[in-house]
Structure formats: structure tokens, C-alpha cells
Design a protein around this motif. Structure first.
Motif, PDB file in Angstrom:
ATOM      1  N   PRO A   1      -4.966  -0.437  10.109  1.00 55.66           N
ATOM      2  CA  PRO A   1      -3.727   0.107   9.541  1.00 55.66           C
ATOM      3  C   PRO A   1      -2.480  -0.674   9.951  1.00 55.66           C
ATOM      4  O   PRO A   1      -1.588  -0.908   9.129  1.00 55.66           O
ATOM      5  N   GLU A   2      -2.404  -1.096  11.224  1.00 55.35           N
ATOM      6  CA  GLU A   2      -1.227  -1.832  11.673  1.00 55.35           C
ATOM      7  C   GLU A   2      -1.118  -3.210  11.025  1.00 55.35           C
ATOM      8  O   GLU A   2      -0.017  -3.716  10.799  1.00 55.35           O
ATOM      9  N   THR A   3      -2.270  -3.820  10.705  1.00 55.93           N
ATOM     10  CA  THR A   3      -2.266  -5.105  10.004  1.00 55.93           C
ATOM     11  C   THR A   3      -1.721  -4.925   8.593  1.00 55.93           C
ATOM     12  O   THR A   3      -0.931  -5.745   8.104  1.00 55.93           O
ATOM     13  N   ARG A   4      -2.139  -3.865   7.938  1.00 55.31           N
ATOM     14  CA  ARG A   4      -1.649  -3.573   6.590  1.00 55.31           C
ATOM     15  C   ARG A   4      -0.138  -3.331   6.609  1.00 55.31           C
ATOM     16  O   ARG A   4       0.577  -3.766   5.702  1.00 55.31           O
ATOM     17  N   ALA A   5       0.320  -2.635   7.641  1.00 59.96           N
ATOM     18  CA  ALA A   5       1.758  -2.363   7.746  1.00 59.96           C
ATOM     19  C   ALA A   5       2.545  -3.653   7.930  1.00 59.96           C
ATOM     20  O   ALA A   5       3.610  -3.834   7.325  1.00 59.96           O
ATOM     21  N   ARG A   6       2.030  -4.563   8.746  1.00 59.80           N
ATOM     22  CA  ARG A   6       2.726  -5.834   8.964  1.00 59.80           C
ATOM     23  C   ARG A   6       2.701  -6.711   7.716  1.00 59.80           C
ATOM     24  O   ARG A   6       3.591  -7.539   7.518  1.00 59.80           O
ATOM     25  N   LEU A   7       1.697  -6.523   6.869  1.00 65.02           N
ATOM     26  CA  LEU A   7       1.657  -7.239   5.592  1.00 65.02           C
ATOM     27  C   LEU A   7       2.711  -6.718   4.616  1.00 65.02           C
ATOM     28  O   LEU A   7       3.037  -7.369   3.633  1.00 65.02           O
ATOM     29  N   GLY A   8       3.224  -5.509   4.918  1.00 60.57           N
ATOM     30  CA  GLY A   8       4.275  -4.957   4.072  1.00 60.57           C
ATOM     31  C   GLY A   8       3.867  -3.747   3.265  1.00 60.57           C
ATOM     32  O   GLY A   8       4.506  -3.425   2.259  1.00 60.57           O
ATOM     33  N   LEU A   9       2.822  -3.036   3.702  1.00 60.06           N
ATOM     34  CA  LEU A   9       2.381  -1.833   2.997  1.00 60.06           C
ATOM     35  C   LEU A   9       2.843  -0.601   3.757  1.00 60.06           C
ATOM     36  O   LEU A   9       2.618  -0.487   4.952  1.00 60.06           O
ATOM     37  N   PHE A  10       3.492   0.302   3.054  1.00 59.22           N
ATOM     38  CA  PHE A  10       4.043   1.517   3.664  1.00 59.22           C
ATOM     39  C   PHE A  10       3.506   2.738   2.944  1.00 59.22           C
ATOM     40  O   PHE A  10       3.454   2.776   1.713  1.00 59.22           O
ATOM     41  N   LEU A  11       3.110   3.765   3.716  1.00 62.44           N
ATOM     42  CA  LEU A  11       2.673   5.036   3.148  1.00 62.44           C
ATOM     43  C   LEU A  11       3.646   6.134   3.561  1.00 62.44           C
ATOM     44  O   LEU A  11       3.854   6.382   4.754  1.00 62.44           O
ATOM     45  N   GLY A  12       4.241   6.783   2.564  1.00 65.39           N
ATOM     46  CA  GLY A  12       5.077   7.947   2.810  1.00 65.39           C
ATOM     47  C   GLY A  12       4.230   9.197   2.689  1.00 65.39           C
ATOM     48  O   GLY A  12       3.668   9.482   1.638  1.00 65.39           O
ATOM     49  N   PHE A  13       4.113   9.951   3.784  1.00 65.24           N
ATOM     50  CA  PHE A  13       3.173  11.074   3.822  1.00 65.24           C
ATOM     51  C   PHE A  13       3.658  12.274   3.011  1.00 65.24           C
ATOM     52  O   PHE A  13       4.857  12.548   2.930  1.00 65.24           O
TER      53      PHE A  13
ATOM     54  N   LEU B   1       4.212   5.825  -6.879  1.00 65.84           N
ATOM     55  CA  LEU B   1       4.682   7.187  -6.631  1.00 65.84           C
ATOM     56  C   LEU B   1       3.613   8.167  -7.111  1.00 65.84           C
ATOM     57  O   LEU B   1       3.203   8.121  -8.270  1.00 65.84           O
ATOM     58  N   ILE B   2       3.183   9.025  -6.217  1.00 67.48           N
ATOM     59  CA  ILE B   2       2.130   9.999  -6.536  1.00 67.48           C
ATOM     60  C   ILE B   2       2.766  11.367  -6.724  1.00 67.48           C
ATOM     61  O   ILE B   2       3.553  11.816  -5.886  1.00 67.48           O
ATOM     62  N   THR B   3       2.438  12.018  -7.833  1.00 64.59           N
ATOM     63  CA  THR B   3       3.069  13.296  -8.121  1.00 64.59           C
ATOM     64  C   THR B   3       2.190  14.144  -9.030  1.00 64.59           C
ATOM     65  O   THR B   3       1.279  13.640  -9.686  1.00 64.59           O
ATOM     66  N   HIS B   4       2.479  15.454  -9.048  1.00 67.59           N
ATOM     67  CA  HIS B   4       1.855  16.369 -10.006  1.00 67.59           C
ATOM     68  C   HIS B   4       2.692  16.513 -11.262  1.00 67.59           C
ATOM     69  O   HIS B   4       2.177  16.794 -12.333  1.00 67.59           O
ATOM     70  N   TYR B   5       4.008  16.355 -11.080  1.00 67.86           N
ATOM     71  CA  TYR B   5       4.940  16.854 -12.081  1.00 67.86           C
ATOM     72  C   TYR B   5       5.712  15.748 -12.784  1.00 67.86           C
ATOM     73  O   TYR B   5       5.879  14.637 -12.269  1.00 67.86           O
ATOM     74  N   GLN B   6       6.244  16.115 -13.941  1.00 65.62           N
ATOM     75  CA  GLN B   6       6.976  15.190 -14.775  1.00 65.62           C
ATOM     76  C   GLN B   6       8.422  15.036 -14.340  1.00 65.62           C
ATOM     77  O   GLN B   6       9.082  14.061 -14.695  1.00 65.62           O
ATOM     78  N   ARG B   7       8.933  15.948 -13.505  1.00 64.39           N
ATOM     79  CA  ARG B   7      10.373  15.963 -13.219  1.00 64.39           C
ATOM     80  C   ARG B   7      10.852  14.708 -12.497  1.00 64.39           C
ATOM     81  O   ARG B   7      12.014  14.325 -12.615  1.00 64.39           O
ATOM     82  N   LEU B   8       9.963  14.036 -11.772  1.00 62.03           N
ATOM     83  CA  LEU B   8      10.344  12.781 -11.120  1.00 62.03           C
ATOM     84  C   LEU B   8      10.729  11.724 -12.155  1.00 62.03           C
ATOM     85  O   LEU B   8      11.559  10.860 -11.893  1.00 62.03           O
ATOM     86  N   LEU B   9      10.123  11.819 -13.352  1.00 65.12           N
ATOM     87  CA  LEU B   9      10.399  10.856 -14.417  1.00 65.12           C
ATOM     88  C   LEU B   9      11.805  11.000 -14.981  1.00 65.12           C
ATOM     89  O   LEU B   9      12.272  10.121 -15.711  1.00 65.12           O
TER      90      LEU B   9
ATOM     91  N   GLU C   1       6.901  -4.379   1.299  1.00 69.23           N
ATOM     92  CA  GLU C   1       6.720  -4.986  -0.021  1.00 69.23           C
ATOM     93  C   GLU C   1       6.162  -3.978  -1.019  1.00 69.23           C
ATOM     94  O   GLU C   1       6.456  -4.048  -2.209  1.00 69.23           O
ATOM     95  N   LEU C   2       5.336  -3.068  -0.522  1.00 68.74           N
ATOM     96  CA  LEU C   2       4.756  -2.030  -1.373  1.00 68.74           C
ATOM     97  C   LEU C   2       4.857  -0.686  -0.659  1.00 68.74           C
ATOM     98  O   LEU C   2       4.334  -0.524   0.441  1.00 68.74           O
ATOM     99  N   ALA C   3       5.521   0.259  -1.305  1.00 71.84           N
ATOM    100  CA  ALA C   3       5.621   1.616  -0.767  1.00 71.84           C
ATOM    101  C   ALA C   3       4.784   2.554  -1.619  1.00 71.84           C
ATOM    102  O   ALA C   3       4.945   2.593  -2.840  1.00 71.84           O
ATOM    103  N   VAL C   4       3.880   3.275  -0.961  1.00 75.72           N
ATOM    104  CA  VAL C   4       3.068   4.290  -1.633  1.00 75.72           C
ATOM    105  C   VAL C   4       3.607   5.633  -1.155  1.00 75.72           C
ATOM    106  O   VAL C   4       3.466   5.993   0.018  1.00 75.72           O
TER     107      VAL C   4
END
Length: 287
Positions: A79-91, A217-225, A172-175
Motif C-alpha cells: 500500500p505504501e508503494t502505491r501511495a508513493r506512486l501517486g495513488l490516493f484512496l478517500g475512505f 468517484l464512487i457513488t450511489h446517487y446522481q446528485r454528484l453529477l 496522480e489518481l484519487a479514488v
């Protein structure tokens, strides 16, 4: 930037069992630099599992398929290698960590990515400037910075803090997993504005004036759009991406629901044929 091919996965608790059920069942996804994609789906469709697998969560195992991020194979990366590559996960549910101040956590996260490239003094000055700018954009109270990480924060404050972490680390990439859940209208507007400012910020740092920051961006709803217009929407159901399209696909799903894409139950053969025609009509309307 990101390429997922035929990804099949299960939980670590099921590893080695003959009857182990797959949570992801052949997911394929391609994301270019600078793109925004939204992954929609009902509860249990595999959206959060996909996000956690990308970040390297130990609770899940990949049975088949591959993940490439910035030309690096992620399957065996820590996980720390992925983070240093620029991948971020917002919980979806940010953790509370007592004994670690929010500011110290952000400083360590920032330095872990940049201290090898620059001297500590310049890095610290840039960190201070960046954190003050984004605290203002997020309309956060600066008194949150010396407090323990997420401890005593409201649901909206925790979500804002996740976006602050994304901006500080310069990923570089935020999930972002259901970053819109539990937010009122004003908080959703503020978070959406900050996400777009963060992405556009890379435009002015690029030699060719192109955005390089990507978002899932992961979501259930359309309102984010209503606030963020994606380049593509992916719809997940039962561990697969069953439909893709432009931003108006979200409006169609919002009107008809996810069961519209279902082909199970009584008369499944008939429903499957009907759905094929529906999907063909959908593709024609989307593209």
C-alpha cells in the motif's frame, strides 16, 4: 494512467476454499491522465471492493487479472508503494486516530512523497502554503489542524479532511469512495469545487497545459453529477461493469434504477433479451 484487465477477486478469509465466492468477476477499466470517471452501482455491487483493491487492502485477494498504474504492476505492490506512486484512496468511513494531530499526519504524508526530491526547508514552506490555501478553499476552521486526526469531527468534517489529504499529497489518481454520502447541499458544493480546483491546478503546472490529475468517484446517487461532469460513467452490478456511457447515463440510472439492468429471476431469458435491446437503445442515446 490506469488499466484494469479481467480483475477477479475474493476476500482473504475465503482464500483456499473451494466454494469461495468472487466479489469482483472480471472487471475491466481504463482511465487516461486527466480523466474523471464515476463508478455507480447499488449496495454490494463491488464498488468499494474495487477501490480497496486498488489501494492494496489486505482483506482482499486477486485471483485473476492485472492492474497497471503509471506503467507499474500493482498486484504485488505494498500500500505504501502505491501511495508513493501517486495513488490516493478517500475512505467512505474515515478512521479516527488518537494521539496523532491532523497537521502532523498531513506533514508526514506530504514529506514522504517529496522529501527525496527537494530540501526539507523548501518542502516545508510549500507544505505550509498548500495547507493554508486548501483549508481556505474547503471552508475549514484552522483549529482542526492541531486536533487528533478525525477525532470528534462530524461526518462532513471528516469528508472535508479526506479531500484536504488528497490535495496535500498531490496524488496522480484519487479514488474517492462515496465522498458525497451524508453531506448537505452546501458541503457537497464545497467539496466538488475543491476537487475541480485540485484537478485544474495540475493544468498550470503542466508544460503542455493539460490536466494530469485523474479521479475515480464512487457513488450511489446522481446528485454528484450536478456539480462534477465526468468523462465517463461506469455502472457496476454483481461484481462487473455492466454498462458505460457519458454523463447522461447517470440521469437514466436515476430515473430507472439499477434493477433495470438486471437479468435474473423468473423469465430471465426473456428479460435478458429485453435488456439487450435496452442497452442497445441506451448506447445509441449516450453516444
Amino acid at each position: 494512467m490506469l488499466e484494469i484487465k479481467n480483475l477477479t477477486a475474493t476476500t482473504s478469509a475465503q482464500e483456499g476454499k473451494r466454494s469461495a465466492a468472487s466479489i469482483l468477476k472480471g472487471v475491466n477499466l481504463n482511465l487516461k491522465a486527466g480523466e474523471i470517471q464515476i463508478v455507480m452501482g447499488s449496495n454490494g455491487s463491488g464498488k468499494s471492493t474495487l477501490a480497496k483493491l486498488l489501494a492494496g487492502h489486505p482483506a482482499y485477494n486477486i485471483l485473476h487479472g492485472s492492474i497497471r498504474f503509471r506503467n507499474e504492476k500493482l498486484v504485488r505492490c505494498l500500500p505504501e508503494t502505491r501511495a508513493r506512486l501517486g495513488l490516493f484512496l478517500g475512505f467512505q468511513y474515515p478512521m479516527e486516530v488518537g494521539g496523532v494531530s491532523n497537521q502532523d499526519f498531513l506533514r508526514l504524508a506530504y514529506h514522504s512523497r517529496y522529501k527525496k526530491k527537494d530540501d526539507i526547508l523548501n518542502t516545508s514552506l510549500r507544505f505550509a502554503n498548500r495547507i493554508l490555501n486548501y483549508v481556505k478553499i474547503l471552508d475549514m476552521d484552522s483549529s482542526f489542524l492541531p486536533r487528533p486526526l478525525n477525532q470528534g469531527f462530524s461526518g462532513g468534517e471528516k469528508k472535508k479532511n479526506e479531500i484536504l489529504q488528497m490535495a496535500i499529497t498531490g496524488c496522480e489518481l484519487a479514488v474517492l469512495d462515496e465522498i458525497d454520502s451524508g453531506l448537505d447541499v452546501d458541503a457537497l458544493k464545497t467539496l466538488s469545487k475543491t476537487i475541480l480546483i485540485y484537478q485544474l491546478d495540475s493544468l498550470f503546472n503542466s508544460r503542455f497545459l493539460q490536466t494530469t490529475k485523474s479521479l475515480i468517484l464512487i457513488t450511489h446517487y446522481q446528485r454528484l453529477l450536478e456539480y462534477i461532469k465526468p468523462d465517463k460513467i461506469q455502472v457496476m452490478k454483481e461484481g462487473k461493469i455492466v454498462c458505460s456511457g457519458k454523463s447522461n447515463l447517470g440521469n437514466i440510472v436515476d430515473r430507472k434504477g439499477y434493477d433495470w439492468l438486471s437479468g435474473t429471476g423468473l423469465g430471465s431469458c426473456l428479460i435478458e433479451n429485453i435488456n439487450k435491446k435496452k442497452l442497445q437503445t441506451l448506447k445509441e442515446s449516450v453516444f
